[in-house]
Design a protein around this motif. Structure first.
Motif, PDB file in Angstrom:
ATOM      1  N   ASN A   1       0.833  -1.183   0.000  1.00 12.86           N
ATOM      2  CA  ASN A   1       0.000   0.000   0.000  1.00 12.86           C
ATOM      3  C   ASN A   1       0.877   1.245   0.000  1.00 12.86           C
ATOM      4  N   ILE A   2       0.797   2.018  -1.085  1.00  9.33           N
ATOM      5  CA  ILE A   2       1.736   3.111  -1.303  1.00  9.33           C
ATOM      6  C   ILE A   2       1.032   4.447  -1.107  1.00  9.33           C
ATOM      7  N   HIS A   3       1.604   5.306  -0.269  1.00 10.76           N
ATOM      8  CA  HIS A   3       1.083   6.644  -0.027  1.00 10.76           C
ATOM      9  C   HIS A   3       2.106   7.640  -0.550  1.00 10.76           C
ATOM     10  N   TYR A   4       1.657   8.754  -1.103  1.00  8.50           N
ATOM     11  CA  TYR A   4       2.544   9.614  -1.860  1.00  8.50           C
ATOM     12  C   TYR A   4       2.904  10.895  -1.135  1.00  8.50           C
ATOM     13  N   ILE A   5       4.218  11.148  -0.972  1.00 11.23           N
ATOM     14  CA  ILE A   5       4.732  12.427  -0.501  1.00 11.23           C
ATOM     15  C   ILE A   5       5.992  12.711  -1.295  1.00 11.23           C
ATOM     16  N   TRP A   6       6.419  13.965  -1.290  1.00  6.98           N
ATOM     17  CA  TRP A   6       7.651  14.331  -1.990  1.00  6.98           C
ATOM     18  C   TRP A   6       8.852  14.041  -1.099  1.00  6.98           C
TER      19      TRP A   6
ATOM     20  N   ILE B   1       8.680  -1.018  -2.136  1.00  7.14           N
ATOM     21  CA  ILE B   1       8.579   0.091  -3.091  1.00  7.14           C
ATOM     22  C   ILE B   1       8.330   1.388  -2.324  1.00  7.14           C
ATOM     23  N   TYR B   2       9.242   2.350  -2.497  1.00  4.65           N
ATOM     24  CA  TYR B   2       9.127   3.644  -1.827  1.00  4.65           C
ATOM     25  C   TYR B   2       8.924   4.730  -2.871  1.00  4.65           C
ATOM     26  N   PRO B   3       7.737   5.365  -2.923  1.00  2.40           N
ATOM     27  CA  PRO B   3       7.514   6.461  -3.859  1.00  2.40           C
ATOM     28  C   PRO B   3       8.080   7.775  -3.326  1.00  2.40           C
ATOM     29  N   THR B   4       8.737   8.509  -4.193  1.00  2.00           N
ATOM     30  CA  THR B   4       9.183   9.852  -3.834  1.00  2.00           C
ATOM     31  C   THR B   4       8.261  10.910  -4.427  1.00  2.00           C
ATOM     32  N   SER B   5       7.548  10.568  -5.469  1.00  2.00           N
ATOM     33  CA  SER B   5       6.542  11.421  -6.090  1.00  2.00           C
ATOM     34  C   SER B   5       5.754  10.528  -7.035  1.00  2.00           C
ATOM     35  N   GLU B   6       4.780  11.085  -7.720  1.00  2.00           N
ATOM     36  CA  GLU B   6       3.971  10.278  -8.625  1.00  2.00           C
ATOM     37  C   GLU B   6       4.849   9.662  -9.714  1.00  2.00           C
ATOM     38  N   GLY B   7       4.860   8.337  -9.771  1.00  2.00           N
ATOM     39  CA  GLY B   7       5.592   7.629 -10.814  1.00  2.00           C
ATOM     40  C   GLY B   7       7.081   7.475 -10.579  1.00  2.00           C
TER      41      GLY B   7
END
Length: 344
Positions: free
Chosen positions: A3-8, A253-259
């Motif tokens: 479950n991925i939540h998005y922040i910069w 998986i670690y998101p740093t921004s969208e995509g």
């Protein structure tokens, strides 16, 4: 996974790198928290974000044995709940908002290897609410890896399940979760996935936003497929070949921004995590991060602010010694950025 939540992401200061400029740091990262011990053998974690207060989020983890269990830890590593008597629970994943009895319910799914089932529990209570018999009709069953995928458009939830051994094609089965008589079960929607035959496939991760499934083919590499069954069973790529000492293991998986962001994969026998770009794995390994875990099987990460200890999220990894390690993501990110900087 996941479950991925998005922040910069923020820029950070350099970390220690080796003098030859290789894509790795030389100093092992130290965990902020080491959990209380379980009875037998930790294997795989998942992170549940408390919607009212993220600092009260919990880590779910399996204790792998014929008389194993599913444990819940607070962010200080204390055991706050558990389900015992499971028959070799292997991997766990969770998802938010399954519609059960007319109410959106957060759920955890656990593979139970000796019964050939996936068990389902509510979160955070860990109340059992269903099960799926998996790989029915197959001679090779023994479920191990699991990841839940929620289609962003339809909000349907699927379980992607791997097993101890299987065929060269169709190693993974994907189940759509459905409600039946007030509990959760699943129906097969596809059978897919190549297998090298070298060892086994355990770790599976799904990037809901990007729509991809990744899974570790131990001693071979990481396979990539579409998560939506409607997009077919074509293999999109294999990466990480030759990057690992032996087993290719836990994926986070670690998101740093969208995509954009990072994919971290356990280099199990090297006690490191190899790092790849979420947006482009064809660029190869961009960093290798030494950690204090021993032979880590499973891992998970979130970028949600969980309070003063973990303001940019937490990276959780299983370690030998019947424990999980919690790492402050800021230190992981420092190590990645320093390793990348060293080769430029």
């Amino acid at each position: 996974m996941k479950n991925i939540h998005y922040i910069w992401a923020l820029s950070v200061l350099p970390f220690v790198v080796n003098c030859t400029g290789q894509k790795e740091v030389t100093e092992k990262l130290k965990p902020i928290v080491i959990t209380e011990t379980v009875v037998h053998d930790t294997d795989d974690p998942a992170i549940w974000i408390n919607p009212q207060d993220a600092s009260k989020s919990i880590i779910i983890g399996t204790d792998k044995d014929t008389d194993g269990g599913l444990y819940a830890f607070d962010l200080n590593g204390k055991i706050i709940n558990k389900v015992l008597g499971l028959k070799r629970p292997n991997n766990v994943d969770l998802k938010y908002g399954f519609m059960l009895n007319g109410k959106k319910t957060d759920i955890a799914a656990v593979t139970e290897r000796e019964t050939n089932k996936v068990k389902l529990y509510t979160l955070p209570e860990l109340k059992e609410v269903g099960e799926i018999s998996v790989f029915d009709g197959e001679s090779e069953r023994g479920p191990m890896g699991i990841s839940l995928y929620k289609n962003p458009q339809t909000e349907e939830i699927f379980a992607v399940v791997g097993r101890k051994s299987g065929p060269a094609e169709g190693y993974l089965w994907q189940y759509k979760l459905i409600e039946k008589n007030g509990s959760i079960t699943g129906e097969v929607v596809r059978k897919f996935g190549k297998y090298s035959g070298l060892k086994e496939i355990e770790s599976i991760a799904v990037d809901d936003e990007m729509g991809y499934i990744y899974y570790s083919d131990e001693q071979f590499g990481i396979h990539k497929y579409y998560a939506d069954p409607a997009k077919g069973n074509e293999e999109l790529s294999v990466f990480g070949k030759g990057d690992f000492k032996s087993d290719v293991e836990g994926i986070s998986i670690y998101p740093t921004s969208e995509g954009k962001g990072y994919i971290l994969v356990s280099n199990q026998q090297n006690d490191t995590f190899n790092v790849y770009l979420r947006e482009d794995q064809s660029k190869g390994k961009i960093a290798e991060i030494p950690v204090s875990t021993l032979e880590s099987d499973g891992s998970e990460v979130t970028n949600v602010n969980l309070g003063p200890k973990f303001p940019k999220g937490v990276f959780v990894a299983m370690s030998n010694g019947r424990v999980f390690h919690f790492y402050d993501w800021r230190m992981v990110e420092k190590a990645i950025k320093s390793a990348v900087k060293a080769v430029k």
